[in-house]
Design a protein around this motif. Structure first.
Motif, PDB file in Angstrom:
ATOM      1  N   GLU A   8       0.857  -1.189   0.000  1.00  0.00           N
ATOM      2  CA  GLU A   8       0.000   0.000   0.000  1.00  0.00           C
ATOM      3  C   GLU A   8       0.889   1.234   0.000  1.00  0.00           C
ATOM      4  OE1 GLU A   8      -1.612   1.027   4.172  1.00  0.00           O
ATOM      5  OE2 GLU A   8      -1.547  -1.167   4.148  1.00  0.00           O
ATOM      6  N   ARG A   9       0.303   2.358  -0.360  1.00  0.00           N
ATOM      7  CA  ARG A   9       1.092   3.574  -0.509  1.00  0.00           C
ATOM      8  C   ARG A   9       1.551   4.088   0.854  1.00  0.00           C
ATOM      9  NH1 ARG A   9       1.399   5.890  -5.398  1.00  0.00           N
ATOM     10  NH2 ARG A   9       3.367   6.523  -4.415  1.00  0.00           N
ATOM     11  N   GLY A  10       2.748   4.670   0.849  1.00  0.00           N
ATOM     12  CA  GLY A  10       3.299   5.262   2.051  1.00  0.00           C
ATOM     13  C   GLY A  10       4.175   6.441   1.694  1.00  0.00           C
ATOM     14  N   LEU A  11       5.165   6.716   2.507  1.00  0.00           N
ATOM     15  CA  LEU A  11       6.097   7.806   2.226  1.00  0.00           C
ATOM     16  C   LEU A  11       7.063   7.356   1.137  1.00  0.00           C
ATOM     17  CD1 LEU A  11       7.386  10.570   2.905  1.00  0.00           C
ATOM     18  CD2 LEU A  11       8.765   9.376   4.612  1.00  0.00           C
ATOM     19  N   ASP A  12       7.047   8.046   0.005  1.00  0.00           N
ATOM     20  CA  ASP A  12       7.882   7.694  -1.138  1.00  0.00           C
ATOM     21  C   ASP A  12       9.251   8.360  -0.995  1.00  0.00           C
ATOM     22  OD1 ASP A  12       9.094   7.302  -3.613  1.00  0.00           O
ATOM     23  OD2 ASP A  12       7.227   7.602  -4.734  1.00  0.00           O
ATOM     24  N   LEU A  13      10.303   7.535  -0.875  1.00  0.00           N
ATOM     25  CA  LEU A  13      11.658   8.081  -0.711  1.00  0.00           C
ATOM     26  C   LEU A  13      12.348   8.371  -2.037  1.00  0.00           C
ATOM     27  CD1 LEU A  13      11.312   7.588   2.271  1.00  0.00           C
ATOM     28  CD2 LEU A  13      13.538   6.487   2.327  1.00  0.00           C
ATOM     29  N   SER A  14      11.684   8.107  -3.146  1.00  0.00           N
ATOM     30  CA  SER A  14      12.231   8.426  -4.470  1.00  0.00           C
ATOM     31  C   SER A  14      13.615   7.826  -4.689  1.00  0.00           C
ATOM     32  CB  SER A  14      12.275   9.946  -4.671  1.00  0.00           C
ATOM     33  OG  SER A  14      10.998  10.514  -4.521  1.00  0.00           O
ATOM     34  N   GLY A  15      13.846   6.650  -4.130  1.00  0.00           N
ATOM     35  CA  GLY A  15      15.111   5.967  -4.328  1.00  0.00           C
ATOM     36  C   GLY A  15      16.212   6.342  -3.374  1.00  0.00           C
ATOM     37  N   ASP A  16      15.947   7.247  -2.438  1.00  0.00           N
ATOM     38  CA  ASP A  16      16.970   7.616  -1.450  1.00  0.00           C
ATOM     39  C   ASP A  16      17.314   6.413  -0.578  1.00  0.00           C
ATOM     40  OD1 ASP A  16      16.980  10.196  -2.375  1.00  0.00           O
ATOM     41  OD2 ASP A  16      15.825  11.027  -0.702  1.00  0.00           O
ATOM     42  N   HIS A  17      18.531   6.439   0.000  1.00  0.00           N
ATOM     43  CA  HIS A  17      18.933   5.395   0.932  1.00  0.00           C
ATOM     44  C   HIS A  17      18.124   5.497   2.225  1.00  0.00           C
ATOM     45  CE1 HIS A  17      22.381   3.851  -1.265  1.00  0.00           C
ATOM     46  NE2 HIS A  17      22.827   5.072  -1.456  1.00  0.00           N
ATOM     47  N   LEU A  18      17.792   4.350   2.793  1.00  0.00           N
ATOM     48  CA  LEU A  18      17.230   4.285   4.139  1.00  0.00           C
ATOM     49  C   LEU A  18      18.169   3.409   4.952  1.00  0.00           C
ATOM     50  CD1 LEU A  18      14.791   5.220   5.871  1.00  0.00           C
ATOM     51  CD2 LEU A  18      13.830   2.943   5.506  1.00  0.00           C
ATOM     52  N   ILE A  19      18.764   3.990   5.987  1.00  0.00           N
ATOM     53  CA  ILE A  19      19.731   3.276   6.813  1.00  0.00           C
ATOM     54  C   ILE A  19      19.272   3.301   8.265  1.00  0.00           C
ATOM     55  CG2 ILE A  19      21.599   3.955   5.244  1.00  0.00           C
ATOM     56  CD1 ILE A  19      22.576   5.889   7.421  1.00  0.00           C
ATOM     57  N   PRO A  20      19.838   2.445   9.123  1.00  0.00           N
ATOM     58  CA  PRO A  20      19.496   2.523  10.551  1.00  0.00           C
ATOM     59  C   PRO A  20      19.983   3.847  11.145  1.00  0.00           C
ATOM     60  CG  PRO A  20      20.633   0.467  10.007  1.00  0.00           C
ATOM     61  CD  PRO A  20      20.795   1.366   8.827  1.00  0.00           C
ATOM     62  N   GLY A  21      19.360   4.260  12.235  1.00  0.00           N
ATOM     63  CA  GLY A  21      19.843   5.425  12.955  1.00  0.00           C
ATOM     64  C   GLY A  21      21.259   5.194  13.453  1.00  0.00           C
ATOM     65  N   LEU A  22      22.085   6.227  13.389  1.00  0.00           N
ATOM     66  CA  LEU A  22      23.484   6.105  13.779  1.00  0.00           C
ATOM     67  C   LEU A  22      23.619   6.010  15.301  1.00  0.00           C
ATOM     68  CD1 LEU A  22      23.580   7.031  10.834  1.00  0.00           C
ATOM     69  CD2 LEU A  22      25.426   8.599  11.446  1.00  0.00           C
ATOM     70  N   VAL A  23      24.612   5.256  15.739  1.00  0.00           N
ATOM     71  CA  VAL A  23      24.915   5.098  17.166  1.00  0.00           C
ATOM     72  C   VAL A  23      26.315   5.658  17.394  1.00  0.00           C
ATOM     73  CG1 VAL A  23      25.183   3.489  19.088  1.00  0.00           C
ATOM     74  CG2 VAL A  23      23.443   3.058  17.319  1.00  0.00           C
ATOM     75  N   GLU A  24      26.412   6.722  18.150  1.00  0.00           N
ATOM     76  CA  GLU A  24      27.666   7.448  18.381  1.00  0.00           C
ATOM     77  C   GLU A  24      28.176   7.186  19.796  1.00  0.00           C
ATOM     78  OE1 GLU A  24      30.593   8.640  18.266  1.00  0.00           O
ATOM     79  OE2 GLU A  24      30.087  10.182  16.804  1.00  0.00           O
ATOM     80  N   LEU A  25      29.381   6.638  19.893  1.00  0.00           N
ATOM     81  CA  LEU A  25      29.926   6.280  21.208  1.00  0.00           C
ATOM     82  C   LEU A  25      30.864   7.323  21.795  1.00  0.00           C
ATOM     83  CD1 LEU A  25      30.715   2.452  20.805  1.00  0.00           C
ATOM     84  CD2 LEU A  25      28.589   3.593  21.476  1.00  0.00           C
ATOM     85  N   HIS A  26      31.468   8.168  20.964  1.00  0.00           N
ATOM     86  CA  HIS A  26      32.459   9.109  21.487  1.00  0.00           C
ATOM     87  C   HIS A  26      32.400  10.413  20.703  1.00  0.00           C
ATOM     88  CE1 HIS A  26      36.618   9.947  23.282  1.00  0.00           C
ATOM     89  NE2 HIS A  26      36.367  10.977  22.489  1.00  0.00           N
ATOM     90  N   THR A  27      31.752  11.411  21.275  1.00  0.00           N
ATOM     91  CA  THR A  27      31.744  12.739  20.677  1.00  0.00           C
ATOM     92  C   THR A  27      32.085  13.762  21.750  1.00  0.00           C
ATOM     93  OG1 THR A  27      30.385  14.469  19.676  1.00  0.00           O
ATOM     94  CG2 THR A  27      29.225  12.807  20.958  1.00  0.00           C
TER      95      THR A  27
END
Length: 385
Positions: free
Chosen positions: A46-65
């Motif tokens: 069914e129809r949803g949010l169309d990303l137009s071919g963009d990458h979908l990746i997991p949210g980033l996990v940052e350990l040291h900033t």
């Protein structure tokens, strides 16, 4: 702060280039109650949010900033409003695609007076209050960066862990003449950025070298015992020699932060200690301190995690550059260095991968002139950017 309207809760994402743990495929994803419910190839049911071919990746996990401190103390002697600093930092973190961040707070006062001192508790309290008020876009956890050659570090850490949860403790020793600053002349250049006279820096350096060994002998085992007693994972910072790695192994260190030599990195890897390097190191083509290059460790198969260190946006850029710089590393493996691997290293196995049942921490990425650009970010299915 997190968006609360139902219209921003994603349910189906379609026409996306899904970066899965083992492949990249064009497909769709469904989210139910903040978790990934289903993944499919090709056209969505069914129809949803169309990303137009963009990458979908997991949210980033940052350990040291180190970036929070630069928001709170943007200039020598200047302190910004703590809540304003924390929220500005959170916005930058989320806009970089980071959905889980370990705020790196420095414990222990340097002999020259640098460090947060008692302000550490102020920032920790501010973070806790902002979390309680649901003001954050990203999920914030704490990484205590412990300056071992500091007279007050053990008592500071003991007091901190009694008041606030801690997700990671790193053992750091920036005494000139070893580890990151084996070349003392490079330490002088680094310390000179503070604007202090070189004579003052040299006098302070002699004092640090003189006192550092004695403090290290007492403080390091005490910090290791504290971490063990509270079940907090340990990281060792700037391991350089095989003796450094042997010490880390004996202390059950889980993470090798920025090993400075190839031999230390390899020994850590062989000991089962996860190797983490700075994303700026990879992007710049080498270490600003003259230590081993992150790319060299990636080529040797030793690099497992990337950290943004001092530039939050570097995390995503470095991961997308890895496959171009190192033959044999595919995009899913590169993305894992900023998602699945840091999540696993800190026991967060409910995130870091696009897979059914995991938390819907997701980032939409569009490539523009070879640069990955964050377009949208969701945490637990709610849009935050």
């Amino acid at each position: 702060m997190r968006t609360q309207t139902m219209s921003d809760r994603v349910e189906i994402i379609e026409n996306a280039s899904l970066v899965l743990p083992d492949r990249v495929e064009t497909g769709w994803l469904a989210v139910v109650d903040g978790r990934i419910a289903e993944i499919g190839e090709g056209r969505a049911p069914e129809r949803g949010l169309d990303l137009s071919g963009d990458h979908l990746i997991p949210g980033l996990v940052e350990l040291h900033t180190d970036h929070l401190e630069s928001h709170y103390a943007p200039r020598p002697g200047v302190r910004w409003h703590p809540l304003g600093a924390v929220l500005a930092y959170d916005a930058q973190i989320a806009a970089s695609g980071i959905t889980t961040v370990f705020d790196s707070l420095r414990a222990g006062t340097d002999p020259d007076g640098s460090g947060l001192g008692s302000e550490l508790m102020l920032l920790a309290r501010t973070i806790a209050d902002a979390r309680e008020a649901d003001l954050f876009r990203a999920e914030h956890r704490t990484h205590l960066r412990c300056e071992i050659p500091s007279g007050d570090v053990v008592e500071t850490v003991r007091s901190f862990v009694e008041r606030f949860p801690v997700g990671l403790i790193s053992l750091m020793d920036h005494t000139p003449g070893q580890r990151q600053f084996r070349d003392v002349s490079k330490y002088y250049l680094y310390a000179g950025r503070s604007g202090r006279p070189i004579e003052e820096i040299k006098a302070g350096t002699e004092r640090k070298i003189r006192e550092g060994r004695a403090l290290n002998a007492v403080n390091r085992p005490a910090l290791v015992a504290l971490a063990r007693g509270h079940g907090i994972p340990l990281a060792s910072h700037d391991d350089t020699t095989l003796a450094d790695v042997a010490m880390s192994r004996a202390e059950d260190v889980a993470l090798a932060e920025f090993p400075t030599t190839p031999e230390a990195a390899r020994a850590s890897h062989e000991a089962g200690i996860t190797v983490m390097m700075g994303a700026p190191n990879l992007i710049r083509g080498g270490s600003h301190s003259g230590n081993v290059a992150a790319q060299a460790l990636a080529e040797a198969g030793l690099l497992r995690i990337l950290s943004s260190d001092y530039v939050p946006a570097s995390l995503l850029m470095a991961a997308f550059q890895l496959p171009e710089r190192v033959p044999g590393i595919r995009l899913p493996e590169a993305i894992a260095t900023i998602t699945a691997n840091p999540a696993h290293a800190t026991g967060l196995d409910d995130r870091g991968r696009i897979a059914p049942g995991l938390r819907a921490d997701l980032v939409r990425v569009r490539m523009a002139q070879g640069v990955p650009v964050v377009r949208q970010v969701w945490r637990a299915g709610e849009r935050v950017v």
